[in-house]
Structure formats: structure tokens, C-alpha cells
Design an enzyme around this catalytic site. Structure first.
Site, PDB file in Angstrom:
ATOM      1  N   PHE A  98       0.809  -1.220   0.000  1.00 28.08           N
ATOM      2  CA  PHE A  98       0.000   0.000   0.000  1.00 28.08           C
ATOM      3  C   PHE A  98       0.838   1.264   0.000  1.00 28.08           C
ATOM      4  CE2 PHE A  98       0.967  -0.447   4.518  1.00 28.08           C
ATOM      5  CZ  PHE A  98       1.204   0.864   4.906  1.00 28.08           C
TER       6      PHE A  98
ATOM      7  N   GLU B  57      -4.925  -4.540  -1.102  1.00 30.01           N
ATOM      8  CA  GLU B  57      -6.367  -4.291  -0.994  1.00 30.01           C
ATOM      9  C   GLU B  57      -6.660  -2.959  -0.306  1.00 30.01           C
ATOM     10  OE1 GLU B  57      -5.267  -7.418   2.192  1.00 30.01           O
ATOM     11  OE2 GLU B  57      -4.574  -6.720   0.235  1.00 30.01           O
ATOM     12  N   ARG B  58      -5.624  -2.320   0.229  1.00 30.73           N
ATOM     13  CA  ARG B  58      -5.812  -1.013   0.869  1.00 30.73           C
ATOM     14  C   ARG B  58      -5.766   0.139  -0.140  1.00 30.73           C
ATOM     15  NH1 ARG B  58      -1.888  -1.783   6.195  1.00 30.73           N
ATOM     16  NH2 ARG B  58      -3.140  -3.382   7.230  1.00 30.73           N
TER      17      ARG B  58
ATOM     18  N   SER C  18       6.021  -6.858   4.011  1.00 26.61           N
ATOM     19  CA  SER C  18       6.623  -7.075   5.321  1.00 26.61           C
ATOM     20  C   SER C  18       7.513  -8.313   5.326  1.00 26.61           C
ATOM     21  CB  SER C  18       5.534  -7.227   6.383  1.00 26.61           C
ATOM     22  OG  SER C  18       4.794  -8.419   6.160  1.00 26.61           O
TER      23      SER C  18
ATOM     24  N   CYS D 147       9.929   1.601   3.174  1.00 23.73           N
ATOM     25  CA  CYS D 147      10.999   0.683   3.560  1.00 23.73           C
ATOM     26  C   CYS D 147      12.360   1.360   3.584  1.00 23.73           C
ATOM     27  CB  CYS D 147      11.030  -0.527   2.627  1.00 23.73           C
ATOM     28  SG  CYS D 147      11.501  -0.135   0.931  1.00 23.73           S
TER      29      CYS D 147
ATOM     30  N   GLU E 175      10.664  -3.223  12.922  1.00 17.84           N
ATOM     31  CA  GLU E 175      10.256  -2.239  11.923  1.00 17.84           C
ATOM     32  C   GLU E 175       8.918  -1.646  12.363  1.00 17.84           C
ATOM     33  OE1 GLU E 175       9.831  -1.832   7.119  1.00 17.84           O
ATOM     34  OE2 GLU E 175       9.037  -3.648   8.036  1.00 17.84           O
TER      35      GLU E 175
END
Length: 486
Positions: free
Chosen positions: A154, A181-182, A231, A286, A385
Site C-alpha cells: 500500500f 487491498e488497501r 513485510s 521501507c 520495523e
């Protein structure tokens, strides 16, 4: 909150917008307000099967299209993206929440990825050596893989998909895209603009959904390769499952990027650089700076300036130019980050700026820039993270301790040093364990013609995205030795 006029996004399969085979949907809220802006279908195995079948049919013709002709579609697509750049930026801000300034920057980086794809004919050129033996010539040729898939996050809903499908398609593959899906609206727009340039049906397909779609792609025998960004736990799962099924996989994962600040740095520039690296895009990237290792000699002066500047950062709806920090993607993510902040305080870190106190006129998922001092490697906020505008400061004796601290992390995506010493910078470059290194560069993410990937738990695979790695990932080599008698 009204949802009566909110549309449900469709899948793009075989050159048409089609409804998912399942009735399950998930609401897509505007992170700045909490209001529903769309519903995304949670597609299933049948949808994946249809998309892969379409891509497989299209591949038989698409692979025979000369590479310069395939590349012309990318030139046309590039013009569409440029023409619609402001609309795309506004859409990113609407469903992702990042500020409009950050969204415009993402649009530009996405455009640069398509510019890379226009150079595919050059990147696909092979090698040849005549007379490797008596009357025998040797050469290396590159060919597409077949049906490939991309699973994207996302936080960069435009740039990351454009890392993937333009280059893959220009190289002769056909593509199935599964975006987050976000953020389905931006994916819908990217596919629509690709359709407008006349790309043959089946060459690009879009399937919305969650884990069922991911598993469908990982287990489908006709999918040759998968590119993933997300992730660490999911990246590890994608890599292990995909490779176990004989697929080529690149899986870009989590990060805990460190910046090292030495006493001879340009202090004011360093402070501004760290603020941008840590808090832009609400820290949801990231390559965000998550930890600063500052030498004791300059620590107090650096932290005093950094604290003062951090307190000036405004929080609010990203569509307003004056805000520096927008909302987080979901309330559930904000709740998770708040728990990390609480753990930091409980474990002994000094909270200099508390983003939990941020307020906004709108009911979005807001968290202000947060700054910790006296953090240690034993603390959760150093180890994990956070994917949020939370920055930890660790005080170190010297460069060697800073390097050892950075290399201690299980992640190794990016690392930065701020210094005026060429000798120190050279030593840092050679000693640091990171896939991407910055020297007085705030975010060491290079242009698209360079490869992008980390080390250790930040990357699973052999070939990164973009640049030469990108074209190598989406092609296979044939080594040909030949002799002619007539």
C-alpha cells in the site's frame, strides 16, 4: 458515514473489467477522514485461475511481438502517465494518506520506472564471441519467462507496480498484478491508462484481494515468477512457498534503516535530511530512517536542533500543502505503533517528542512525528520495523561502534552516513552491511536504472528490482554454440 454511493472495484481480466467470483468485500477508507471511498473484492482461486489463463493465452502471441514494438507501448504509456500525473497524485493522497508533495514525488519515481522499461531493447541485448573453437561461434540470448506475477504494498501504490509490470511486459512476459487491498483505486487507474494505449488483452491482468489471491499465484503451475514487496514475515512466506513450487522469486521485505552522524557533518543539513528521511510519507516506507547513531561529541547539539525542528512539523490531511505528516494507513496500524511507543517509554527510552498528542480537525488515523533519545539495542523500538514516523536516537562513541550497531540489526535495507570525511565515508561504505548505502544522501534509493534490494532479512532472492537486475529477473538466458557446414 455514508456508503450508498461508494463503488466496488472490479478485476481486470482478459481485457475487461469483471466482478470477482466471490461476494466478500473490504471497505477502503480515506485515511485522512475515515470515510469509505471504495469497496475492494476479496477475490478467490477462480479469479486467479481466469487471470492466469488469460495471461497464458496472450503470452503465445505476445512473446513473438518484436521487442521494439513491445517497447512502443511503454512510450505511449509514459505519455499517459505524464498527462495524468496530478490526478494520479491526488488519488494516491486520497487512499494512501501521504501528503500531496510526497504523492507527486512518487508519481515522478513511477514515471522514471516506465522510462527504464523503454530501454528494454538495449537491456535485452545478448553477448557473442566468434571462433571459440575451430569454426564454432558462441552467443548468449535472452528470452521472456512466460506468465509472471507481482504482489505490491500500500505504501507506494504507483511506484512499486511500475517497478514490475512495464519492464516484465516489455521483456515479452504477460503479467498478473495483485496490489494491496488497501489501495485498489490507484491500481485501477494504472491498468486503465495501460488499456488506453491499446495493449492486447490478456497481457496485463489485475486481481484484487488478499491471502487467497497470493496463495493462488504462489501455487499456480503456470506462473513462472513472482515479484513481491511487503513485510518480512510475508516476504519470507512468499519466497519459501514460491521457490518450493519451482518459481523464480524476488521478495523485498522489512527494514530498520540507520543513519550515522559524525562530528564533522554539516549539522543543519544533516538535521533537515534526517527529518525528511524519518518523517516524510509518515514513515511508511521501507527506506525511512528509523534509527540515528550519533557520536557523543556532537550528540547534544544535534539532538537539540533535531528536537526543535521535529516539534515544528505539522500533522493533517495530506491534500493540504502545509502539512508535513499525513495519517497512517489504518487505525489498526496506528494502535500498533502507539503500543511500540509505550514500550519504548517502559523500557527506558527518553521520549523527546510525543506524536500521540497530534491533533487534527478530521477523524483520520493521525500520529505525529515521534522522537526518542537514549535508545539501546535491547529495546523493542530499536529491533522492530515500526513503519511509522518514529525515530530512535542511539548515542555511540565513534564510527566503529556506529557500524557495529547498524550491522547488528537483522535488517539490512539501507544505511546512511553524514560526514565531511572521505576516509570515514569510504570505510563506512565498505564495512556496512546494507543493500543500499548513502553518503550525505538522505534516502539512498537510487534512480530506476540502478538495482534496488537489501540484504539479510530485508530481501529474499538473488536478483533485485529495477536496472540490470530487473531485466535479468524477467528473462532467462540461452547459451548457443553453433557451427555451419554450408
Amino acid at each position: 458515514m455514508t456508503t450508498t454511493k461508494v463503488k466496488t472495484v472490479k478485476n481486470w481480466i482478459d481485457g475487461a473489467w469483471v466482478e470477482a467470483s466471490t461476494a466478500d468485500t473490504e471497505v477502503v477508507p480515506n485515511p485522512a477522514t475515515g470515510e469509505a471511498i471504495a469497496y475492494v473484492p476479496l477475490s478467490g482461486e477462480r479469479d486467479v485461475e481466469q487471470a492466469v489463463a488469460s495471461a497464458k493465452r496472450a503470452y503465445e502471441t505476445w512473446k513473438t511481438v518484436p521487442v521494439p514494438e513491445r517497447t512502443r507501448y511503454m512510450f505511449a504509456y509514459l505519455e499517459q502517465l505524464k498527462k495524468n500525473r496530478e490526478q494520479l497524485a491526488q488519488l494516491i493522497t486520497l487512499e494512501n494518506g501521504k501528503t500531496i508533495k510526497d504523492a507527486r514525488g512518487e508519481v515522478q519515481r513511477g514515471i522514471e520506472c516506465v522510462e527504464l522499461a523503454t530501454s528494454t531493447p538495449t537491456m535485452m541485448m545478448g553477448d557473442a564471441l566468434p571462433d571459440i573453437a575451430s569454426g564454432i561461434d558462441g552467443s548468449i540470448w535472452r528470452y521472456p519467462l512466460g506468465v509472471v506475477a507481482g504482489i505490491t504494498p500500500f505504501n507506494f501504490p504507483m511506484m512499486v507496480p511500475l517497478w514490475m509490470f512495464p519492464l516484465a511486459i516489455a521483456a515479452g512476459n504477460t503479467f498478473v498484478l495483485k496490489t494491496s487491498e488497501r489501495t485498489p483505486l490507484l491500481a485501477e487507474q494504472l491498468v486503465s491508462l495501460m488499456h488506453e494505449v491499446g495493449l492486447p488483452r490478456g497481457v496485463l491482468n489485475l486481481v484484487n484481494g488478499g491471502k487467497a489471491v497470493v496463495n493462488g499465484l504462489l501455487n499456480h503451475p503456470d506462473v513462472e515468477a513472482i515479484s513481491f514487496v511487503g513485510s518480512e514475515p510475508v516476504a519470507r512466506y512468499v519466497y519459501e512457498t514460491g521457490t518450493a513450487n519451482g518459481k523464480r522469486v524476488q521478495a523485498l521485505a522489512g527494514a530498520k534503516n540507520h543513519a550515522v552522524v559524525l562530528a564533522d557533518c554539516e549539522l543543519d543539513k544533516t538535521v533537515q535530511g534526517v527529518i525528511g528521511a524519518a518523517f516524510a510519507s509518515s514513515g511508511e516506507r521501507c527506506m525511512a530512517c528509523s534509527v540515528v547513531a550519533v557520536v557523543e561529541e556532537v550528540a547534544d547539539a544535534f539532538i537539540e536542533k533535531l528536537t526543535a525542528e521535529t516539534k515544528k512539523l505539522t500533522v493533517g490531511n495530506g491534500k493540504n500543502d502545509e502539512h508535513f505528516v499525513g495519517p497512517l494507513i489504518r487505525q489498526s496500524h496506528k494502535d500498533k505503533v502507539v503500543k511500540y511507543i509505550e514500550q519504548g517509554v517502559e523500557q527506558g527510552a527518553e521520549l523527546l517528542v510525543d506524536g500521540r498528542n497530534a491533533t487534527s480537525e478530521e477523524a483520520g488515523y493521525y500520529l505525529g512525528a515521534t522522537l526518542f533519545d537514549h535508545v539501546t539495542p535491547e529495546m523493542t523500538i530499536w529491533q522492530e520495523e515500526l513503519f511509522a514516523p518514529v525515530l530512535s536516537i542511539v548515542r555511540v562513541r565513534d564510527l566503529e561502534e556506529a557500524i557495529a550497531l547498524t550491522n547488528r540489526s537483522r535488517f539490512a535495507n539501507g544505511a546512511v552516513i553524514y560526514t565531511s570525511s572521505g576516509k570515514a565515508a569510504q570505510h563506512f561504505r565498505n564495512a556496512i552491511d546494507a543493500g543500499m548505502v548513502g553518503i550525505n544522501v538522505n534516502v539512498p534509493a537510487p534512480m530506476a536504472f540502478f538495482s534496488f534490494a537489501g540484504n539479510k532479512a530485508s530481501f529474499f532472492g538473488d536478483l533485485g528490482t529495477n536496472g540490470r537486475d530487473g531485466i535479468q529477473f524477467y528473462t532467462r538466458k540461452k547459451v548457443v554454440t553453433e557451427r555451419w557446414f554450408n
